[in-house]
Design a protein around this motif. Sequence first.
Motif, PDB file in Angstrom:
ATOM      1  N   ILE A 193      15.615  41.708  20.613  1.00 58.71           N
ATOM      2  CA  ILE A 193      16.029  42.308  21.900  1.00 58.71           C
ATOM      3  C   ILE A 193      16.089  43.836  21.734  1.00 58.71           C
ATOM      4  O   ILE A 193      15.583  44.600  22.573  1.00 58.71           O
ATOM      5  N   ARG A 194      16.695  44.294  20.643  1.00 60.28           N
ATOM      6  CA  ARG A 194      16.837  45.744  20.424  1.00 60.28           C
ATOM      7  C   ARG A 194      15.461  46.418  20.316  1.00 60.28           C
ATOM      8  O   ARG A 194      15.190  47.419  20.974  1.00 60.28           O
ATOM      9  N   ASN A 195      14.579  45.830  19.485  1.00 57.52           N
ATOM     10  CA  ASN A 195      13.294  46.489  19.202  1.00 57.52           C
ATOM     11  C   ASN A 195      12.254  46.246  20.296  1.00 57.52           C
ATOM     12  O   ASN A 195      11.577  47.171  20.731  1.00 57.52           O
ATOM     13  N   ASP A 196      12.141  44.975  20.728  1.00 57.20           N
ATOM     14  CA  ASP A 196      11.022  44.628  21.629  1.00 57.20           C
ATOM     15  C   ASP A 196      11.324  44.949  23.086  1.00 57.20           C
ATOM     16  O   ASP A 196      10.401  45.026  23.897  1.00 57.20           O
ATOM     17  N   ILE A 197      12.582  45.127  23.428  1.00 57.37           N
ATOM     18  CA  ILE A 197      12.891  45.460  24.828  1.00 57.37           C
ATOM     19  C   ILE A 197      13.477  46.871  24.905  1.00 57.37           C
ATOM     20  O   ILE A 197      12.879  47.772  25.492  1.00 57.37           O
TER      21      ILE A 197
END
Length: 304
Positions: A193-197
């Motif tokens: 969630i942190r990296n891909d969004i």
Amino acid sequence: MRSLIDILDLSTQEIDELLATAQDIILNPQKYSEKCRGKKLATLFFEPSTRTRLSFEAAMYELGGNVLGFSEAASSSASKGESVADTVRVVSCYADIIAMRHPKEGAPLVASMYASVPIINAGDGGHNHPTQTLTDLLTIKREKGKFDHLTIGLCGDLKFGRTVHSLIGALSRYHNIKFILISPDELKIPDYIRNDILIKKAIPFEETSSLEEAMPQLDILYMTRVQRERFFNEADYIRLKDSYILNPEKLRSAKKDMCILHPLPRVNEITTAVDDDPRACYFRQALNGKYVRMALILKLLEVK
Ligand code: CP
């Protein structure tokens, strides 16, 4: 044929249309009372639920349709070893649409590959809960009138809380959104969630363990339960379960029009003394779930 597995399966335009339908249902329920006459919804719940299952069932009844299903794996042939694929192949013979909750991440996606009717993900493990997100979005729309220019605090179990994962995905498509992610170190949002969004889409966000420090900035405070059923170790759950308890004293520094959301069920995260505060939206949120699920059933069954 469309299924709903991830909230990002829907464009923002489709979400706007669903919310508009839900708001029309609220104003004109009689217009919709026969729309699903002769149709059947199957609720296949391999995990416990109160709101999601019963609001889906109420939604189908209020559309004039019928409901069949089970509320625990133990009362289905899953307990004899039947696969999800075989289950939904068979239930497709009996129902026009299926809402499925399952403890395994990805199970509704697998179901959608084998079913011959639309599958709705009603929560898969610690992964996603797209119809809760539709519920949250309808509530934000009705309470705040917009999705842009909001600072949203997400507080509690951000690691296992599937409602949080889906909501971040949905809200990150709007303008000038900022997230404040409030959790103990052990329960921070997953890296995907942190990296891909958040990082990939350059969405402003802060991570903190202090609800008190975040409070004055927030337009929306989304409280979550620590997800006992996802912990490997009971001692860790006991240590973390009461990390955040929202009470009237903590709300003194909040904006007067802040909106308090919670997908429910709550355990200790919000004291009952908060329930009469006009900013407490979580029971109105639960009601909105029925209307938005009515709109979703109509869309996936392609009922005009
Ligand atoms: N919000 C939610 O998913 O509640 P239930 O577990 O009761 O369905």
